[in-house]
Design a protein around this motif. Structure first.
Motif, PDB file in Angstrom:
ATOM      1  N   THR A 163     -36.575   6.707  14.656  1.00 34.73           N
ATOM      2  CA  THR A 163     -36.391   8.037  15.228  1.00 34.73           C
ATOM      3  C   THR A 163     -34.987   8.194  15.796  1.00 34.73           C
ATOM      4  OG1 THR A 163     -38.744   8.155  15.791  1.00 34.73           O
ATOM      5  CG2 THR A 163     -37.291   9.677  16.937  1.00 34.73           C
ATOM      6  N   ALA A 164     -34.411   7.100  16.268  1.00 36.81           N
ATOM      7  CA  ALA A 164     -33.074   7.157  16.864  1.00 36.81           C
ATOM      8  C   ALA A 164     -31.972   7.017  15.830  1.00 36.81           C
ATOM      9  CB  ALA A 164     -32.924   6.068  17.920  1.00 36.81           C
ATOM     10  N   MET A 165     -32.180   6.119  14.844  1.00 36.43           N
ATOM     11  CA  MET A 165     -31.066   5.752  13.968  1.00 36.43           C
ATOM     12  C   MET A 165     -31.344   5.888  12.482  1.00 36.43           C
ATOM     13  SD  MET A 165     -29.780   2.493  16.219  1.00 36.43           S
ATOM     14  CE  MET A 165     -31.441   1.978  16.675  1.00 36.43           C
ATOM     15  N   GLY A 166     -32.567   6.252  12.094  1.00 37.76           N
ATOM     16  CA  GLY A 166     -32.808   6.586  10.704  1.00 37.76           C
ATOM     17  C   GLY A 166     -33.347   5.480   9.824  1.00 37.76           C
ATOM     18  N   SER A 167     -33.176   5.671   8.516  1.00 38.56           N
ATOM     19  CA  SER A 167     -33.849   4.853   7.505  1.00 38.56           C
ATOM     20  C   SER A 167     -33.350   3.416   7.422  1.00 38.56           C
ATOM     21  CB  SER A 167     -33.704   5.520   6.129  1.00 38.56           C
ATOM     22  OG  SER A 167     -32.338   5.700   5.808  1.00 38.56           O
ATOM     23  N   SER A 168     -32.242   3.103   8.068  1.00 35.47           N
ATOM     24  CA  SER A 168     -31.744   1.715   8.060  1.00 35.47           C
ATOM     25  C   SER A 168     -32.793   0.757   8.602  1.00 35.47           C
ATOM     26  CB  SER A 168     -30.468   1.596   8.889  1.00 35.47           C
ATOM     27  OG  SER A 168     -29.441   2.410   8.377  1.00 35.47           O
ATOM     28  N   PHE A 169     -33.662   1.287   9.477  1.00 37.08           N
ATOM     29  CA  PHE A 169     -34.651   0.435  10.129  1.00 37.08           C
ATOM     30  C   PHE A 169     -36.032   0.521   9.477  1.00 37.08           C
ATOM     31  CE2 PHE A 169     -31.259   0.744  13.143  1.00 37.08           C
ATOM     32  CZ  PHE A 169     -31.214  -0.514  13.719  1.00 37.08           C
ATOM     33  N   GLU A 170     -36.074   1.031   8.246  1.00 36.87           N
ATOM     34  CA  GLU A 170     -37.314   0.946   7.478  1.00 36.87           C
ATOM     35  C   GLU A 170     -37.532  -0.484   7.012  1.00 36.87           C
ATOM     36  OE1 GLU A 170     -37.026   3.772   4.357  1.00 36.87           O
ATOM     37  OE2 GLU A 170     -37.238   5.525   5.673  1.00 36.87           O
ATOM     38  N   ASP A 171     -36.462  -1.244   6.949  1.00 39.97           N
ATOM     39  CA  ASP A 171     -36.512  -2.662   6.589  1.00 39.97           C
ATOM     40  C   ASP A 171     -36.971  -3.459   7.808  1.00 39.97           C
ATOM     41  OD1 ASP A 171     -36.101  -5.302   5.861  1.00 39.97           O
ATOM     42  OD2 ASP A 171     -34.143  -4.940   4.931  1.00 39.97           O
ATOM     43  N   ASP A 172     -38.104  -4.137   7.703  1.00 40.42           N
ATOM     44  CA  ASP A 172     -38.651  -4.900   8.830  1.00 40.42           C
ATOM     45  C   ASP A 172     -37.682  -5.958   9.329  1.00 40.42           C
ATOM     46  OD1 ASP A 172     -40.946  -3.431   8.901  1.00 40.42           O
ATOM     47  OD2 ASP A 172     -42.206  -4.916   7.882  1.00 40.42           O
ATOM     48  N   ARG A 173     -36.844  -6.472   8.447  1.00 40.89           N
ATOM     49  CA  ARG A 173     -35.891  -7.502   8.878  1.00 40.89           C
ATOM     50  C   ARG A 173     -34.891  -6.930   9.875  1.00 40.89           C
ATOM     51  NH1 ARG A 173     -33.965  -9.345   3.007  1.00 40.89           N
ATOM     52  NH2 ARG A 173     -33.983  -7.059   2.865  1.00 40.89           N
ATOM     53  N   GLU A 174     -34.500  -5.669   9.672  1.00 42.80           N
ATOM     54  CA  GLU A 174     -33.595  -5.021  10.615  1.00 42.80           C
ATOM     55  C   GLU A 174     -34.272  -4.796  11.961  1.00 42.80           C
ATOM     56  OE1 GLU A 174     -30.355  -4.246  10.429  1.00 42.80           O
ATOM     57  OE2 GLU A 174     -30.313  -5.314   8.519  1.00 42.80           O
ATOM     58  N   VAL A 175     -35.550  -4.448  11.921  1.00 46.27           N
ATOM     59  CA  VAL A 175     -36.302  -4.223  13.161  1.00 46.27           C
ATOM     60  C   VAL A 175     -36.456  -5.527  13.930  1.00 46.27           C
ATOM     61  CG1 VAL A 175     -38.488  -3.449  14.152  1.00 46.27           C
ATOM     62  CG2 VAL A 175     -37.557  -2.291  12.146  1.00 46.27           C
ATOM     63  N   ILE A 176     -36.752  -6.608  13.210  1.00 50.13           N
ATOM     64  CA  ILE A 176     -36.900  -7.925  13.849  1.00 50.13           C
ATOM     65  C   ILE A 176     -35.579  -8.366  14.481  1.00 50.13           C
ATOM     66  CG2 ILE A 176     -37.294 -10.386  13.412  1.00 50.13           C
ATOM     67  CD1 ILE A 176     -39.304  -9.512  11.229  1.00 50.13           C
ATOM     68  N   ARG A 177     -34.481  -8.132  13.787  1.00 50.18           N
ATOM     69  CA  ARG A 177     -33.166  -8.477  14.329  1.00 50.18           C
ATOM     70  C   ARG A 177     -32.871  -7.644  15.579  1.00 50.18           C
ATOM     71  NH1 ARG A 177     -30.519  -7.426  10.107  1.00 50.18           N
ATOM     72  NH2 ARG A 177     -30.649  -9.480   9.184  1.00 50.18           N
ATOM     73  N   PHE A 178     -33.183  -6.363  15.503  1.00 50.06           N
ATOM     74  CA  PHE A 178     -32.985  -5.477  16.655  1.00 50.06           C
ATOM     75  C   PHE A 178     -33.837  -5.937  17.835  1.00 50.06           C
ATOM     76  CE2 PHE A 178     -34.179  -1.875  19.276  1.00 50.06           C
ATOM     77  CZ  PHE A 178     -32.990  -1.190  19.459  1.00 50.06           C
ATOM     78  N   ARG A 179     -35.080  -6.309  17.560  1.00 45.96           N
ATOM     79  CA  ARG A 179     -35.971  -6.738  18.641  1.00 45.96           C
ATOM     80  C   ARG A 179     -35.466  -8.008  19.307  1.00 45.96           C
ATOM     81  NH1 ARG A 179     -42.577  -7.515  18.465  1.00 45.96           N
ATOM     82  NH2 ARG A 179     -42.766  -8.474  20.518  1.00 45.96           N
TER      83      ARG A 179
END
Length: 417
Positions: A163-179
């Protein structure tokens, strides 16, 4: 509530309280010695009464520790977001206190509009993520424990980052790195800064700086990718890019939205489910509203507007769980408390909700979860509910007693029937 303002000198305040223990750090050594900010405030108010003052760095702070004093201080000040004021200070970003008040107010309204527009544009996304989590819970055997906090944080991370930054974070690996980076930063914000331990441990300090640098690098990359382009979904950062803000201000506002948004959304959802497990009547009333308003059809923005009881549930959840123990307020006008004048110095006001709400004199049973305290509000329900409200609406609509649907059990979690 704290009212803080920049003072031209270190003359003693006429309001009872502490003189600065250190020229640069003010009473920070006293806060560290008290083991926590809350304990420091408790001890300060026990010694000096409900109205006290102390020094946070070079800034004089006035703390209002009673409901009566809070009522006296009501005035038409413009308000700044609590996390924008506090987190930017901790992250060493430019505080709104150092900016022109008109500009600060404009940026606050810009961020509010950005959040609301992003929620509306990503309505289907949030519903999809809610459906995925519910399907996961329904597949869990009845006797198996559901790690609610972990699942809610995962849901919040996916929802807030996209919601904040868009489709770049549809990839779970990006979400895990962010977390991973988010957890390091938030942990130190919650403890390392206030007790001074971050600066004493070089390993932790390096981990924190590396995590912050990686987060900022990601945000700069997203800013570059989305600048001047159009996408199917409007996200929070797009609103900032539409205005003539510097890249640094865009980075700071997106960082605050992401950090605060993830943890507040996760905790709101976690506590909402927990409190529902402790109140069967609230469960049934909420389910009746969901069943009557949503029915078997799709969840729409118009239907969300009708969920008045759902909003009461979330408001009482936020109050009882004390998700935000301290909030901030920008004071532009001269205020008066008791017989003391609070000068208009462009200062901030911080409200220690935990200190006030746990005071037995505030009202009886203040720590108990009870919807009898709250009443429906006439403001926009959909905007007030946010991501956690959209999740709860989908969650509660599947929480009936029919076979194959979720049912609550006990006070520490729920089982899948």
């Amino acid at each position: 509530m704290f009212i803080s303002y920049a003072a031209a000198s270190r003359q003693a305040s006429v309001i009872p309280g502490l003189a600065p223990a250190d020229e640069k750090d003010g009473n920070l050594p006293d806060i560290i010695a008290s083991s926590s900010f809350h304990e420091f405030l408790v001890n300060l108010h026990e010694k000096y009464g409900p109205l006290v003052s102390f020094w946070f760095g070079r800034r004089l702070v006035v703390s209002l520790g009673s409901i009566d004093l809070l009522k006296q201080h009501i005035n038409p000040n413009r308000l700044s977001d609590p996390f924008e004021t506090m987190l930017k200070s901790l992250l060493r970003y430019q505080s709104s206190l150092n900016a022109d008040t008109g500009e600060s107010h404009m940026r606050r309204k810009l961020c509010e509009n950005g959040v609301n527009k992003a929620l509306q544009s990503n309505f289907a996304l949030i519903q999809k993520l809610s459906e995925e989590l519910l399907a996961k819970w329904l597949s869990v055997p009845e006797a198996q424990h559901v790690p609610l906090c972990q699942h809610m944080l995962g849901f919040a991370m996916k929802a807030v980052t996209q919601t904040a930054m868009g489709s770049s974070f549809e990839d779970d690996r990006e979400v895990i790195r962010f977390r991973r980076h988010h957890d390091v930063i938030w942990s130190e914000i919650g403890k390392g800064f206030l007790d001074g331990s971050l600066y004493k441990n070089m390993t932790r300090k390096k981990l924190y700086k590396d995590a912050l640098m990686e987060m900022e690098s990601t945000l700069r990359k997203v800013t570059k990718e989305r600048r001047g382009r159009s996408f199917n979904r409007h996200v929070f950062i797009d609103t900032l890019l539409q205005r003539s803000l510097s890249d640094q201000l865009i980075l700071e506002d997106t960082m605050i939205f992401s950090l605060a948004g993830c943890i507040i959304t996760a905790n709101s959802c976690t506590w909402a489910v927990y409190f529902l497990t402790t109140s069967e009547d609230v469960q049934q009333n909420l389910y009746k509203e969901m069943d009557g308003v949503l029915g078997k059809g799709p969840i729409t923005h118009e239907k969300i507007e009708q969920l008045r009881y759902c909003r009461q549930v979330l408001c009482e959840t936020v109050r009882t769980a004390q998700l935000t123990p301290i909030a901030a307020q920008l004071q532009e006008l001269e205020g008066r408390v008791d017989q003391h004048t609070i000068p208009k110095e462009g200062g901030e006001a911080l409200r220690p909700f935990l200190l006030t709400l746990l005071n037995p004199s505030s009202c009886s049973g203040i720590s108990k979860y009870s919807l009898a305290r709250t009443s429906p509000c006439s403001s926009s329900v959909a905007e007030a509910l946010g991501i956690h409200g959209l999740f709860l609406s989908r969650f509660a609509s599947s929480s009936g007693s029919t076979e194959g649907e979720l049912s609550f059990e006990g006070a520490y979690g729920f089982s899948c029937a």
